[in-house]
Design a protein around this motif. Structure first.
Motif, PDB file in Angstrom:
ATOM      1  N   LEU A  12       3.850   8.342  -2.931  1.00 19.51           N
ATOM      2  CA  LEU A  12       3.624   8.161  -1.170  1.00 19.51           C
ATOM      3  C   LEU A  12       4.442   8.388  -0.322  1.00 19.51           C
ATOM      4  O   LEU A  12       4.495   7.936   0.942  1.00 19.51           O
ATOM      5  N   PHE A  52       5.868   0.386   1.807  1.00 15.99           N
ATOM      6  CA  PHE A  52       4.913   1.553   2.286  1.00 15.99           C
ATOM      7  C   PHE A  52       3.635   0.659   2.843  1.00 15.99           C
ATOM      8  O   PHE A  52       2.999   0.798   2.445  1.00 15.99           O
ATOM      9  N   LEU A  55      -4.840   3.610  -1.169  1.00  8.71           N
ATOM     10  CA  LEU A  55      -4.453   3.466  -2.169  1.00  8.71           C
ATOM     11  C   LEU A  55      -5.858   2.316  -3.513  1.00  8.71           C
ATOM     12  O   LEU A  55      -5.969   1.502  -3.249  1.00  8.71           O
ATOM     13  N   TYR A 104      -0.423  10.687   2.106  1.00  5.75           N
ATOM     14  CA  TYR A 104      -1.269   9.502   1.379  1.00  5.75           C
ATOM     15  C   TYR A 104      -1.283   8.354   1.706  1.00  5.75           C
ATOM     16  O   TYR A 104      -0.282   7.713   1.884  1.00  5.75           O
ATOM     17  N   LYS A 105      -2.716   7.539   2.003  1.00  4.74           N
ATOM     18  CA  LYS A 105      -2.465   6.722   3.014  1.00  4.74           C
ATOM     19  C   LYS A 105      -3.200   5.982   2.254  1.00  4.74           C
ATOM     20  O   LYS A 105      -3.364   4.447   2.107  1.00  4.74           O
ATOM     21  N   THR A 111       0.038   1.404   4.293  1.00  2.96           N
ATOM     22  CA  THR A 111      -0.655   2.047   2.999  1.00  2.96           C
ATOM     23  C   THR A 111      -2.223   0.866   2.918  1.00  2.96           C
ATOM     24  O   THR A 111      -1.698  -0.155   2.943  1.00  2.96           O
TER      25      THR A 111
END
Length: 499
Positions: free
Chosen positions: A54, A86, A62, A59-60, A89
């Motif tokens: 992350l 984050f 999860l 990486y947006k 996310t």
């Protein structure tokens, strides 16, 4: 396009199985979005691994797969920490737990979406909608929060399994060596975990599958299952199969077709079934299944009391007499029946609850008398929030309540609840729970599970000798000597640890 990180929380210590559920989600976005899997069973510090991905900013999204019980121990604190570190996310949970308890999860503030059932279509559709800033309200199988309201979109019909994209085993192998997922078990040296179908055509009110699949079942063809298994056998050396389907043996025709295909491969295998379904199989089919490598089958016996079977909404045609008769029938085919029983269902009075427990103990001994090889798995009844279920209404009327805060699910008491070992139900007294557990200890002493491959024949005979007198005399209180031997020898309970 933003990348996707898929997380499989730890489910067992030192036991690795291919993470089929999260791998199917990876398959749904393969070729459209870049993805990576983090397996909590394989990484020593999975939270650190997730954070390292992350931190790249690539990486947006999860995705977590979350089963009740052990997986919550990583899912809940990890999700909270990740959302704090984050905040941008987008967190998406799937699996039985979030589908059964959506409000407490979405109210936590760190889960954005829940996939309510199969995610093969819902997950990639949601990602596409979020990426393109388009509406997601009409995507099926979603649960999310709009203001203070919990929104559930329409359920999607179960789709045919054969046309789904193949699981990306080779790409998983680049992240984690697949050979380490093929564990040594009672079945073989390199045991493969595999899903050949989804759902179940029955509506048992104690089963977490029912609210998700609503009496629906779809399966891969026998040929597709064989092709997948054969690929892993040839490439990585699998020699046994655990079919983790909720109900593998629904179709006699499909089972027989698979048995004919897999027989030349000389692989051992195990799956789950219903007694009343398989009792309709012909002798020829049962003989072929065994010749094709099936060594043991898990059956939900649940109760020998027909009134309790009705209370559990077991459905079908199963009866107490059939449970005993079928255990005896399987002897001539050399197939080990693994029977699970659910003790401690609610009743109007404490005396009735205790009488039910005593009845089941006596019934289990009758099953063992006709087929001593029958494996017995004991659960204490734990409520499942099945909407409209008469049993769940009875449970609520008795005063049972789930936790109101998500973090409470990872307390030791609620973890045991999800393992169906400590139900926290108002109608069961500590003495009743103790009676169930003490009988289980003695039973496992007299009949140690065949699936515990670490227990030597000398240890088996020793513990059988110690427990045998108690079993014959119906004396189950304070079996400390048996518990001590089981603890020292690390006795393996299949309902908690698997094979």
């Amino acid at each position: 396009m933003s990348k996707i990180l898929l997380f499989n929380p730890q489910s067992a210590n030192g036991k690795y199985r291919i993470p089929n559920s999260i791998l199917s989600i990876a398959a749904s976005v393969e070729g459209k979005h870049e993805w990576v899997i983090v397996d909590g069973n394989r990484d020593a510090n999975p939270l650190e691994v997730i954070a390292s991905y992350l931190s790249t900013g690539d990486y947006k999204y999860l995705g977590f797969t979350v089963m009740p019980g052990p997986q919550l121990k990583q899912s809940i604190p990890f999700a909270k920490t990740i959302k704090e570190r984050f905040p941008h996310t987008t967190m998406i949970w799937g699996g039985y737990f979030p589908s059964s308890h959506p409000k407490i999860i979405l109210d936590s503030g760190y889960v954005d979406f829940i996939i309510n059932g199969p995610g093969d279509h819902a997950f990639p559709s949601l990602i596409d909608a979020l990426e393109d800033n388009k509406p997601y309200e009409f995507i099926r199988n979603l649960i999310y929060k709009a203001g203070n309201e919990i929104v559930k979109t329409q359920k999607e019909d179960l789709f045919d399994q054969d046309p789904l994209p193949p699981l990306p085993y080779d790409k998983l192998n680049k992240i984690y060596n697949i050979k380490k997922y093929l564990g040594k078990t009672f079945l073989g040296e390199r045991t493969l975990a595999y899903h050949s179908s989804i759902g179940c055509p029955f509506t048992c009110s104690f089963c977490a599958v029912v609210p998700i699949f609503e009496a629906r079942w779809k399966a891969k063809s026998a040929q597709t299952v064989y092709n997948d298994v054969k690929y892993i056998k040839d490439k990585w050396g699998a020699d046994a199969i655990e079919f983790h389907d909720n109900n593998f043996f629904v179709s006699e025709k499909r089972t027989v077709e698979f048995a004919k295909l897999i027989k030349p491969e000389k692989m051992s295998w195990w799956g789950m079934a219903r007694i009343d379904t398989m009792d309709k199989f012909s002798d020829a089919s049962l003989a072929l299944i065994r010749e094709a490598g099936c060594k043991i089958i898990f059956f939900g016996a649940e109760s020998g009391n027909n009134l309790i079977l009705d209370q559990l909404d077991k459905g079908g045609t199963q009866t107490g007499n059939q449970i005993i008769r079928f255990a005896e029938r399987l002897k001539k085919f050399d197939i080990i029946p693994e029977y699970s029983f659910v003790l401690g269902t609610p009743a109007p009075t404490a005396k009735q609850v205790e009488a039910q427990i005593d009845f089941e103990i006596d019934f289990i001994k009758k099953v063992k008398a006709v087929n001593p090889r029958t494996e017995i798995v004991l659960y204490t009844y734990s409520p499942v929030p099945t909407e409209g279920s008469a049993l769940f209404k009875q449970v609520e009327a008795a005063g049972f309540k789930y936790p109101k805060v998500l973090e409470d699910w990872i307390s030791p008491a609620w973890e045991n609840f999800d393992l169906r070992k400590n139900p926290l139900t108002p109608w069961l007294t500590p003495e009743m729970i103790g009676k169930i557990q003490n009988f289980e200890t003695v039973l496992n002493g007299v009949y140690p599970t065949v699936t515990d491959i670490r227990l030597s024949s000398i240890k088996r005979k020793a513990i059988q000798l110690v427990a045998g007198m108690r079993y014959k005399a119906n004396v189950y209180n304070y079996p400390y000597e048996i518990k001590l031997l089981q603890k020292v020898w690390k006795y393996r309970q299949p309902e908690i640890q698997g094979f």
